[in-house]
Design a protein around this motif. Structure first.
Motif, PDB file in Angstrom:
ATOM      1  N   TYR A 127      -2.154   6.254  -7.374  1.00  0.00           N
ATOM      2  CA  TYR A 127      -2.381   6.626  -5.991  1.00  0.00           C
ATOM      3  C   TYR A 127      -2.562   8.130  -5.918  1.00  0.00           C
ATOM      4  O   TYR A 127      -1.872   8.877  -6.603  1.00  0.00           O
ATOM      5  CB  TYR A 127      -1.208   6.195  -5.105  1.00  0.00           C
ATOM      6  CG  TYR A 127      -1.067   4.708  -4.952  1.00  0.00           C
ATOM      7  CD1 TYR A 127      -1.726   4.032  -3.935  1.00  0.00           C
ATOM      8  CD2 TYR A 127      -0.287   3.971  -5.833  1.00  0.00           C
ATOM      9  CE1 TYR A 127      -1.599   2.662  -3.799  1.00  0.00           C
ATOM     10  CE2 TYR A 127      -0.161   2.602  -5.702  1.00  0.00           C
ATOM     11  CZ  TYR A 127      -0.818   1.950  -4.687  1.00  0.00           C
ATOM     12  OH  TYR A 127      -0.699   0.587  -4.545  1.00  0.00           O
ATOM     13  N   GLN A 183       0.890   5.536   0.363  1.00  0.00           N
ATOM     14  CA  GLN A 183       0.193   6.726   0.816  1.00  0.00           C
ATOM     15  C   GLN A 183       0.905   7.966   0.302  1.00  0.00           C
ATOM     16  O   GLN A 183       2.133   8.025   0.283  1.00  0.00           O
ATOM     17  CB  GLN A 183       0.121   6.782   2.342  1.00  0.00           C
ATOM     18  CG  GLN A 183      -0.650   5.640   2.988  1.00  0.00           C
ATOM     19  CD  GLN A 183       0.201   4.401   3.140  1.00  0.00           C
ATOM     20  OE1 GLN A 183       1.374   4.465   3.501  1.00  0.00           O
ATOM     21  NE2 GLN A 183      -0.402   3.252   2.861  1.00  0.00           N
ATOM     22  N   GLN A 200       0.843  -1.191   0.000  1.00  0.00           N
ATOM     23  CA  GLN A 200       0.000   0.000   0.000  1.00  0.00           C
ATOM     24  C   GLN A 200       0.879   1.242   0.000  1.00  0.00           C
ATOM     25  O   GLN A 200       1.925   1.263   0.645  1.00  0.00           O
ATOM     26  CB  GLN A 200      -0.936   0.022   1.206  1.00  0.00           C
ATOM     27  CG  GLN A 200      -1.980   1.112   1.161  1.00  0.00           C
ATOM     28  CD  GLN A 200      -2.879   0.985  -0.045  1.00  0.00           C
ATOM     29  OE1 GLN A 200      -2.894   1.865  -0.899  1.00  0.00           O
ATOM     30  NE2 GLN A 200      -3.596  -0.127  -0.129  1.00  0.00           N
TER      31      GLN A 200
END
Length: 117
Positions: free
Chosen positions: A106, A3, A1
């Motif tokens: 993202y 961010q 993941q």
């Protein structure tokens, strides 16, 4: 993941400058293209500038000559130096990143830039 966190937004007068930063963290192998987009109220999100891993840049005509995008690969960070700001630059600015060998993007949560006249 992965961010993305933007910072550096704020309120400035027309003609002023701001420097936005976007730091990526998490499961990062290698970042391909990074970019800045903006969205004003009741407007579509639009591209501001992009920069590839090889540091090839692309700018919207509306910001060309005033904004400069750059990146620090060691820090997984992309910057947007915004000079000669105009009221029409007022928007929420979003950072976007695409990982190498991946097709999904993202997005950060955005940072508000307000330019007063």
């Amino acid at each position: 993941q992965v961010q993305l966190v933007e910072s550096g937004g704020g309120l400035v007068q027309a003609g002023g400058s701001l420097r936005l930063s976007c730091a990526a963290s998490g499961s990062i192998f290698s970042i391909n293209t990074m970019g800045w987009y903006r969205q004003a109220p009741e407007k579509k999100r639009e591209l501001v500038a992009t920069i590839t891993s090889g540091r090839t840049t692309n700018y919207a005509d509306s910001v060309k000559g005033r904004f400069t995008i750059s990146r620090d690969n060691a820090k997984n960070t992309v910057y947007l130096q915004m000079n000669s700001l105009k009221p029409e630059d007022t928007a929420v600015y979003y950072c976007k990143a695409r990982m190498r060998f991946k097709r999904n993007d993202y997005w950060g949560q955005g940072t508000q830039v307000t330019v007063s006249s």
